[in-house]
Design a protein around this motif. Structure first.
Motif, PDB file in Angstrom:
ATOM      1  N   GLU A 107      -3.096  16.862  -5.117  1.00  0.00           N
ATOM      2  CA  GLU A 107      -3.230  15.505  -5.214  1.00  0.00           C
ATOM      3  C   GLU A 107      -2.105  14.876  -4.718  1.00  0.00           C
ATOM      4  OE1 GLU A 107      -4.395  17.537  -7.149  1.00  0.00           O
ATOM      5  OE2 GLU A 107      -6.519  17.307  -7.717  1.00  0.00           O
ATOM      6  N   ALA A 108      -0.827  15.259  -5.302  1.00  0.00           N
ATOM      7  CA  ALA A 108       0.360  14.338  -4.984  1.00  0.00           C
ATOM      8  C   ALA A 108       0.736  14.633  -3.524  1.00  0.00           C
ATOM      9  CB  ALA A 108       1.529  15.249  -6.004  1.00  0.00           C
ATOM     10  N   ALA A 109       0.583  15.901  -3.243  1.00  0.00           N
ATOM     11  CA  ALA A 109       0.777  16.185  -1.467  1.00  0.00           C
ATOM     12  C   ALA A 109      -0.009  15.214  -0.669  1.00  0.00           C
ATOM     13  CB  ALA A 109       0.449  17.601  -1.485  1.00  0.00           C
ATOM     14  N   ASP A 110      -1.243  14.924  -1.102  1.00  0.00           N
ATOM     15  CA  ASP A 110      -2.299  14.298  -0.384  1.00  0.00           C
ATOM     16  C   ASP A 110      -1.719  12.826  -0.423  1.00  0.00           C
ATOM     17  OD1 ASP A 110      -3.888  16.637   0.121  1.00  0.00           O
ATOM     18  OD2 ASP A 110      -5.166  16.245  -1.145  1.00  0.00           O
ATOM     19  N   ALA A 111      -1.428  12.171  -1.317  1.00  0.00           N
ATOM     20  CA  ALA A 111      -0.779  11.209  -1.433  1.00  0.00           C
ATOM     21  C   ALA A 111       0.416  10.774  -0.628  1.00  0.00           C
ATOM     22  CB  ALA A 111      -0.585  10.672  -2.939  1.00  0.00           C
ATOM     23  N   GLN A 134       8.750  14.869  -0.511  1.00  0.00           N
ATOM     24  CA  GLN A 134       7.997  15.007  -1.793  1.00  0.00           C
ATOM     25  C   GLN A 134       6.836  15.785  -1.481  1.00  0.00           C
ATOM     26  OE1 GLN A 134       8.861  14.272  -4.633  1.00  0.00           O
ATOM     27  NE2 GLN A 134      10.531  12.903  -4.583  1.00  0.00           N
ATOM     28  N   GLN A 135       6.170  15.374  -0.139  1.00  0.00           N
ATOM     29  CA  GLN A 135       4.895  16.235   0.098  1.00  0.00           C
ATOM     30  C   GLN A 135       5.348  17.995   0.244  1.00  0.00           C
ATOM     31  OE1 GLN A 135       3.553  15.554   3.958  1.00  0.00           O
ATOM     32  NE2 GLN A 135       1.768  16.861   3.615  1.00  0.00           N
ATOM     33  N   ALA A 136       6.380  18.053   0.540  1.00  0.00           N
ATOM     34  CA  ALA A 136       6.840  19.623   0.763  1.00  0.00           C
ATOM     35  C   ALA A 136       7.164  20.073  -0.766  1.00  0.00           C
ATOM     36  CB  ALA A 136       7.899  19.745   1.696  1.00  0.00           C
ATOM     37  N   LEU A 137       7.844  19.325  -1.469  1.00  0.00           N
ATOM     38  CA  LEU A 137       8.080  19.602  -2.778  1.00  0.00           C
ATOM     39  C   LEU A 137       7.054  19.940  -3.759  1.00  0.00           C
ATOM     40  CD1 LEU A 137      10.362  19.931  -4.818  1.00  0.00           C
ATOM     41  CD2 LEU A 137      10.297  17.460  -5.406  1.00  0.00           C
ATOM     42  N   ALA A 138       6.073  19.132  -3.542  1.00  0.00           N
ATOM     43  CA  ALA A 138       4.856  19.150  -4.218  1.00  0.00           C
ATOM     44  C   ALA A 138       4.015  20.711  -3.869  1.00  0.00           C
ATOM     45  CB  ALA A 138       3.694  18.154  -3.899  1.00  0.00           C
ATOM     46  N   ALA A 181       0.696  -1.282  -0.035  1.00  0.00           N
ATOM     47  CA  ALA A 181       0.213  -0.146   0.057  1.00  0.00           C
ATOM     48  C   ALA A 181       1.013   1.254  -0.192  1.00  0.00           C
ATOM     49  CB  ALA A 181      -0.966   0.156   1.112  1.00  0.00           C
ATOM     50  N   ASP A 182       1.987   1.204   0.886  1.00  0.00           N
ATOM     51  CA  ASP A 182       2.895   2.505   0.910  1.00  0.00           C
ATOM     52  C   ASP A 182       3.393   2.665  -0.543  1.00  0.00           C
ATOM     53  OD1 ASP A 182       4.499   0.253   1.133  1.00  0.00           O
ATOM     54  OD2 ASP A 182       5.963   1.242   2.011  1.00  0.00           O
ATOM     55  N   GLU A 183       3.679   1.528  -1.120  1.00  0.00           N
ATOM     56  CA  GLU A 183       4.449   1.686  -2.485  1.00  0.00           C
ATOM     57  C   GLU A 183       3.489   2.430  -3.466  1.00  0.00           C
ATOM     58  OE1 GLU A 183       7.451   1.059  -3.722  1.00  0.00           O
ATOM     59  OE2 GLU A 183       8.369   0.092  -2.177  1.00  0.00           O
ATOM     60  N   TYR A 184       2.238   1.888  -3.451  1.00  0.00           N
ATOM     61  CA  TYR A 184       1.303   2.519  -4.329  1.00  0.00           C
ATOM     62  C   TYR A 184       1.025   3.929  -3.943  1.00  0.00           C
ATOM     63  CZ  TYR A 184      -0.760  -1.742  -6.560  1.00  0.00           C
ATOM     64  OH  TYR A 184      -0.850  -2.902  -7.369  1.00  0.00           O
ATOM     65  N   LEU A 185       1.023   4.240  -2.956  1.00  0.00           N
ATOM     66  CA  LEU A 185       0.809   5.744  -2.445  1.00  0.00           C
ATOM     67  C   LEU A 185       1.959   6.644  -2.907  1.00  0.00           C
ATOM     68  CD1 LEU A 185      -0.926   5.484   1.070  1.00  0.00           C
ATOM     69  CD2 LEU A 185      -2.112   6.487  -1.032  1.00  0.00           C
ATOM     70  N   TYR A 186       2.923   6.095  -2.778  1.00  0.00           N
ATOM     71  CA  TYR A 186       4.484   6.771  -3.212  1.00  0.00           C
ATOM     72  C   TYR A 186       4.276   7.059  -4.695  1.00  0.00           C
ATOM     73  CZ  TYR A 186       9.453   7.710  -3.543  1.00  0.00           C
ATOM     74  OH  TYR A 186      10.450   8.085  -4.089  1.00  0.00           O
ATOM     75  N   HIS A 187       4.021   5.887  -5.329  1.00  0.00           N
ATOM     76  CA  HIS A 187       3.796   6.233  -6.893  1.00  0.00           C
ATOM     77  C   HIS A 187       2.837   6.856  -7.447  1.00  0.00           C
ATOM     78  CE1 HIS A 187       7.236   2.892  -6.591  1.00  0.00           C
ATOM     79  NE2 HIS A 187       7.646   3.650  -7.549  1.00  0.00           N
ATOM     80  N   ILE A 188       1.685   6.865  -6.552  1.00  0.00           N
ATOM     81  CA  ILE A 188       0.633   7.684  -6.812  1.00  0.00           C
ATOM     82  C   ILE A 188       1.023   9.250  -6.631  1.00  0.00           C
ATOM     83  CG2 ILE A 188      -1.579   8.629  -5.914  1.00  0.00           C
ATOM     84  CD1 ILE A 188      -2.486   5.834  -5.389  1.00  0.00           C
ATOM     85  N   GLY A 189       1.736   9.507  -5.605  1.00  0.00           N
ATOM     86  CA  GLY A 189       2.109  10.852  -5.359  1.00  0.00           C
ATOM     87  C   GLY A 189       3.215  11.421  -6.396  1.00  0.00           C
ATOM     88  N   LEU A 190       3.955  10.501  -6.887  1.00  0.00           N
ATOM     89  CA  LEU A 190       5.116  10.762  -7.960  1.00  0.00           C
ATOM     90  C   LEU A 190       4.027  11.054  -9.207  1.00  0.00           C
ATOM     91  CD1 LEU A 190       7.905   8.265  -7.239  1.00  0.00           C
ATOM     92  CD2 LEU A 190       7.786  10.620  -6.765  1.00  0.00           C
ATOM     93  N   THR A 191       3.273  10.175  -9.561  1.00  0.00           N
ATOM     94  CA  THR A 191       2.655  10.150 -10.899  1.00  0.00           C
ATOM     95  C   THR A 191       1.605  11.523 -10.950  1.00  0.00           C
ATOM     96  OG1 THR A 191       2.423   7.819 -11.072  1.00  0.00           O
ATOM     97  CG2 THR A 191       1.004   9.134 -12.458  1.00  0.00           C
ATOM     98  N   GLN A 192       0.970  12.077  -9.767  1.00  0.00           N
ATOM     99  CA  GLN A 192       0.144  13.035  -9.994  1.00  0.00           C
ATOM    100  C   GLN A 192       1.072  14.375 -10.030  1.00  0.00           C
ATOM    101  OE1 GLN A 192      -2.570  12.259 -10.544  1.00  0.00           O
ATOM    102  NE2 GLN A 192      -4.242  12.162  -8.997  1.00  0.00           N
ATOM    103  N   GLY A 193       2.330  14.267  -9.244  1.00  0.00           N
ATOM    104  CA  GLY A 193       3.284  15.529  -9.543  1.00  0.00           C
ATOM    105  C   GLY A 193       3.624  15.502 -10.879  1.00  0.00           C
ATOM    106  N   LYS A 194       3.843  14.594 -11.566  1.00  0.00           N
ATOM    107  CA  LYS A 194       4.137  14.599 -12.946  1.00  0.00           C
ATOM    108  C   LYS A 194       3.210  15.207 -13.837  1.00  0.00           C
ATOM    109  CE  LYS A 194       8.693  13.099 -13.478  1.00  0.00           C
ATOM    110  NZ  LYS A 194       9.570  13.691 -14.174  1.00  0.00           N
ATOM    111  N   ARG A 195       1.588  14.921 -13.464  1.00  0.00           N
ATOM    112  CA  ARG A 195       0.467  15.313 -14.035  1.00  0.00           C
ATOM    113  C   ARG A 195       0.433  16.937 -13.869  1.00  0.00           C
ATOM    114  NH1 ARG A 195      -4.042  11.575 -13.202  1.00  0.00           N
ATOM    115  NH2 ARG A 195      -5.189  12.914 -14.732  1.00  0.00           N
ATOM    116  N   GLY A 196       1.202  17.332 -12.825  1.00  0.00           N
ATOM    117  CA  GLY A 196       1.016  18.893 -12.529  1.00  0.00           C
ATOM    118  C   GLY A 196      -0.225  19.025 -11.539  1.00  0.00           C
ATOM    119  N   GLN A 197      -0.673  17.834 -10.651  1.00  0.00           N
ATOM    120  CA  GLN A 197      -1.764  17.843  -9.955  1.00  0.00           C
ATOM    121  C   GLN A 197      -0.962  17.549  -8.381  1.00  0.00           C
ATOM    122  OE1 GLN A 197      -4.587  14.649 -10.874  1.00  0.00           O
ATOM    123  NE2 GLN A 197      -5.227  15.744 -12.929  1.00  0.00           N
ATOM    124  N   TYR A 198      -0.581  18.902  -8.213  1.00  0.00           N
ATOM    125  CA  TYR A 198       0.364  18.839  -7.017  1.00  0.00           C
ATOM    126  C   TYR A 198      -0.372  18.778  -5.806  1.00  0.00           C
ATOM    127  CZ  TYR A 198       3.442  20.546 -10.698  1.00  0.00           C
ATOM    128  OH  TYR A 198       4.318  21.017 -11.797  1.00  0.00           O
TER     129      TYR A 198
END
Length: 886
Positions: free
Chosen positions: A123-127, A147-151, A104-121
């Motif tokens: 949502e990335a921070a929430d993940a 990564q949360q702070a970076l978003a 689950a933590d891997e999923y959340l981590y990659h959800i955050g990375l993916t949303q960041g790449k999409r510019g949905q910062y």
């Protein structure tokens, strides 16, 4: 109720235990399943992401109940992520996320990375926040907090960034305290320093970074820290301190062995030097990036900055030298296209500066300007030929068109501009390309094509708001040129339509007044002066403060002239002269008023007006034609000496006037009229020997020279005159007056023959006459003169040779009769002379019947018959009667 609650709690506990037991005792993956998933994992590790995704998807389809499915789905999503399919990766991760799963933590981590790449910062921070909140043992805990702070920094919400990274009870600080200060911890503090700088908390920002003063950082981290310290100092207004620290920054950049880092450092130091207006040092530092291996973006920035700063210092040659050095060393660099474009534009700027100076005619300046133009042309030509796929290709074609324009190579200029138009985006450059293409067509006389492109410019850009005023500033001159092109094709409808727009859009425009004048004058010249006058008056009513109102009022006077309404024209000129006492067009107004007075027939007042004008404006462009009118006035009055002086004034005071050569011709004619043949001949021969004299006028001068020689009235001058006219006929054989020259030659040959008493000249004279008669250039007049002259020669021979006298006289009579009966004879004088000579000779030869017929025909041809002709007819009839009775 308590029993029910207790039962509920028990149920939940049992349910939790059931789930836990179920998960704990679920069957593990078989060795076959692990082997089936391994190829996908191997492909992913080897960066064959598309194959990894396909293999993972195949596994999921085949092993639908495998406990490895979460890992397979995650692998599939990560493969999509690496292929930049962020939408697909996000869908895969969200649809298969299970908060109870071990991944689950891997999923959340990659959800955050993916949303960041999409510019949905957010949502990335929430993940990342959920990961740090719910999965405190995750290996990604520290990175997720960063990564949360970076978003949030990308939103940007710098307050939240600072809170996440600085609060002691926050995840980052908690984890950082229990971890060695590695790269992740450094990254967090670096981001914290950036956040503190962003909110202008420069002291805390620098203190954050100073915590690593004694840390052993790797070269890249050490550079990043130093770079941010310099940025903080610069933002805090400590520019000199920041500049001093860039010395260490450059050293640290070199330690990284990363060209991008070295380029960034050089550009940063150069920008500080530019801020401090230490422009030469800034150029030196920008030039550090014009070496092999530096990022293309930094090379291009350096090229543009070197150009910009050199122009500001008027050191274009220095910038050009740096770019030439770069191109010489790296001709195939990714930035060579921009370097060629910039170099060409620098050289073109030099050409325009030098070509626009007052000393352009000085040989050295002209040579330098032409050299710069050739250098610019070469740069643009190389760009468009060597880099046809470059984003700078369209601008290169446009600039090449400018070079060809300055070189007056209009067909090639047109081709370059047409190519630019097909490649340029909708921009200021495209608008300029349309405008110059139309100008090039105008210069070549392709007025229809020019109109089409002026219209294309207005049509394509009029409705589009642009930041640059350059495009809208092109509309007025485009409409003005369209008017000129329409008038050149005599299309008054198109011209007036364009004028209507220019009056509507730019009533006070720079070209509007001239457009009104040109169109009105064209309308007047086309035979509608009242309409032109109405246009001028309407313009004055609308734009009462226009600077050209004086010119427009003069144009109104000219419309009266077109109608031969000299009274109103004079009144308009006089009204103008009373209003605009010091206007630059006053000489023009006074000149045309004098012309109008002359047209009324009032030569005396016209003479006074012209002489006053010459006295007041002796250097004006119209002074020469005014002096011409005065000289003509004297000539018409028979005051040939004064006329000669007037003409002489024109070619001595205004030698470059188009009237100068004609004035010299008229001075000769005036001298001829006052019987000063020597003075007259000097004027004529000077014109004949002047290489700048127009051919037609030189012909006339040579003709007058011959007449002057012939007028001396002696044998030698007759021969000289004959030779002059023979030369005219030979050297100006295609001139319409060549035949007239042959006629004059025949005249002087005839006078020579009539005045000659030497037998040996008759053959020469007869040959001269025969040459005229046989010449294809000779017209009927020249032929008849020569024919009559030949008859005179034959009569002379009859006097010298009594034995052959009858034969010579018969031949002479035939020649006279031929000339007399020539129906093409254009002049009554020569018809009368031929008939008179024929009748006289027939009478002397006692050919009474022939003489009667000749005199009777002569009597019918002449408008008023002379009594002597009737007497001759009667005398011949009496002699004929007497002979018939014998």
């Amino acid at each position: 109720m308590r029993a029910m609650a207790s039962t509920g709690r028990t149920f939940l506990i049992l349910l939790f235990l059931f789930v836990a037991v179920t998960r704990s005792f679920a069957a593990g993956p078989t060795s076959g399943e692990r082997a089936a998933l391994q190829p996908a994992k191997t492909r992913f590790e080897m960066t064959f992401y598309a194959e990894a995704e396909q293999l993972a998807a195949g596994f999921c389809r085949k092993y639908t109940n495998s406990t490895l499915l979460p890992e397979a789905f995650l692998l599939q999503a990560k493969a999509r992520f690496e292929q930049s399919n962020y939408v697909g990766a996000a869908e895969m991760l969200r649809s298969h996320f299970d908060p109870r799963d071990l991944l689950a933590d891997e999923y959340l981590y990659h959800i955050g990375l993916t949303q960041g790449k999409r510019g949905q910062y957010r949502e990335a921070a929430d993940a990342f926040a959920r990961l740090t909140r719910e999965y405190s043992t995750s290996v990604h805990l520290l990175d997720a907090s960063i990564q949360q702070a970076l978003a949030y920094s990308m939103v940007p919400e710098w307050g939240r960034v600072i809170d996440l990274l600085s609060q002691s009870n926050a995840v980052f600080q908690s984890v950082a305290r229990t971890n060695s200060p590695g790269d992740l911890v450094f990254r967090g503090f670096l981001l914290l320093g950036q956040g503190q700088m962003a909110v202008s908390n420069f002291a805390d920002a620098e203190a954050t970074l100073r915590k690593f003063d004694k840390s052993l950082l790797n070269p890249t981290n050490a550079w990043q820290r130093q770079y941010l310290i310099c940025q903080i100092q610069l933002a805090d207004g400590r520019t000199e301190e920041a500049l001093q620290n860039t010395t260490n920054l450059l050293t640290m950049a070199g330690n990284t062995l990363l060209p991008a880092v070295e380029a960034e450092s050089a550009a940063f130091r150069a920008s500080i030097l530019e801020t401090l207006t230490r422009l030469d040092e800034a150029i030196t530092n920008y030039n550090r990036n014009l070496v092999e291996g530096r990022p293309t973006s930094r090379q291009r920035q350096a090229i543009l900055k070197i150009s910009e700063l050199s122009i500001r210092q008027n050191k274009i040659n220095d910038a050009a030298a740096l770019l030439e050095q770069f191109l010489g060393q790296y001709p195939d660099s990714n930035s060579a296209d921009l370097a060629l474009l910039t170099l060409g534009e620098l050289r073109l700027r030099q050409y325009e500066q030098r070509a626009g100076t007052n000393d352009f005619l000085i040989a050295a300046t002209n040579l330098l300007a032409q050299t710069n133009l050739a250098q610019a042309h070469s740069s643009f030509d190389t760009l468009v030929k060597k880099f046809p796929q470059s984003p700078f290709f369209p601008k290169g074609e446009l600039d090449l068109g400018w070079c060809l324009w300055f070189e007056n190579r209009m067909p090639e200029c047109q081709q370059a501009l047409q190519t630019a138009i097909t490649a340029l985006p909708h921009s200021t450059e495209l608008a300029l390309a349309y405008f110059k293409l139309a100008d090039a067509q105008f210069r070549q006389g392709n007025f229809k094509g020019a109109i089409n492109n002026y219209e294309a410019l207005i049509r394509k850009f009029a409705a589009v708001p642009l930041q640059s005023l350059t495009v809208s500033n092109l509309f007025e001159p485009a409409l003005y040129q369209e008017i000129r092109a329409s008038l050149a094709t005599e299309d008054l409808v198109a011209a007036t339509n364009a004028l209507a727009r220019i009056l509507n859009w730019y009533p006070n425009g720079f070209n509007t007044e001239r457009a009104v004048l040109l169109t009105g004058q064209a309308i007047s010249n086309a035979g509608d002066p009242p309409r032109a006058r109405a246009l001028f008056i309407g313009f004055m009513n609308v734009v009462s403060g226009a600077a050209s109102i004086p010119e427009v009022q003069l144009a109104i006077a000219r419309t009266y002239e077109k109608e031969n309404d000299w009274t109103n024209a004079i009144q308009q000129y006089e009204r103008w002269l009373n209003i605009f006492t010091n206007h630059a067009a006053r000489p023009q107004a006074e000149y045309f008023r004098a012309c109008a007075i002359s047209q009324t027939g009032d030569k005396t007042n016209a003479f006074i007006s012209f002489t006053n004008y010459i006295a007041r404006f002796p250097t004006d462009d119209l002074a020469a034609p005014a002096q011409w009118w005065v000289a003509d006035f004297y000539y018409a009055m028979g005051a040939f000496s004064s006329a000669e002086n007037g003409y002489q004034t024109i070619f001595t005071q205004w030698p470059k006037s188009e009237l100068a050569h004609q004035a010299q011709m008229m001075a000769g004619r005036a001298a001829f009229k006052r019987q000063s043949l020597g003075d007259a001949d000097k004027y004529f021969t000077n014109l004949c020997n002047n290489p700048n004299c127009p051919v037609e006028l030189k012909f006339q001068a040579l003709f007058a020279h011959g007449d002057t020689l012939g007028s001396e009235g002696n044998q030698t001058n007759y021969v000289d005159a004959m030779n002059v006219f023979r030369l005219i006929a030979r050297d100006y054989s295609t001139n319409k007056l060549a035949a007239l020259a042959l006629g004059q030659r025949a005249c002087y040959a005839l006078q020579w023959a009539q005045s000659s008493t030497e037998n040996d000249k008759y053959e020469t004279v007869s040959n001269a006459f025969m040459e005229v008669i046989n010449s294809p250039q000779a017209d009927a007049r020249a032929t008849n003169i020569a024919t009559i002259g030949l008859g005179v020669v034959l009569e002379k021979l009859a006097q010298q040779r009594p034995d052959e006298a009858r034969q010579f006289r018969e031949q002479a009579l035939d020649l006279y009769v031929n000339a007399f009966l020539n129906e093409e004879q254009p002049e009554v004088f020569w018809t009368k002379m031929a008939g008179t000579e024929a009748g006289r000779l027939a009478y002397e030869m006692r050919e009474w019947q022939k003489a009667i017929k000749i005199y009777q025909r002569l009597q019918k041809l002449l408008p008023t018959s002379l009594p002597s002709i009737q007497n001759k007819i009667q005398d011949c009839e009496r002699n004929l009667t007497r002979v018939s009775k014998q």
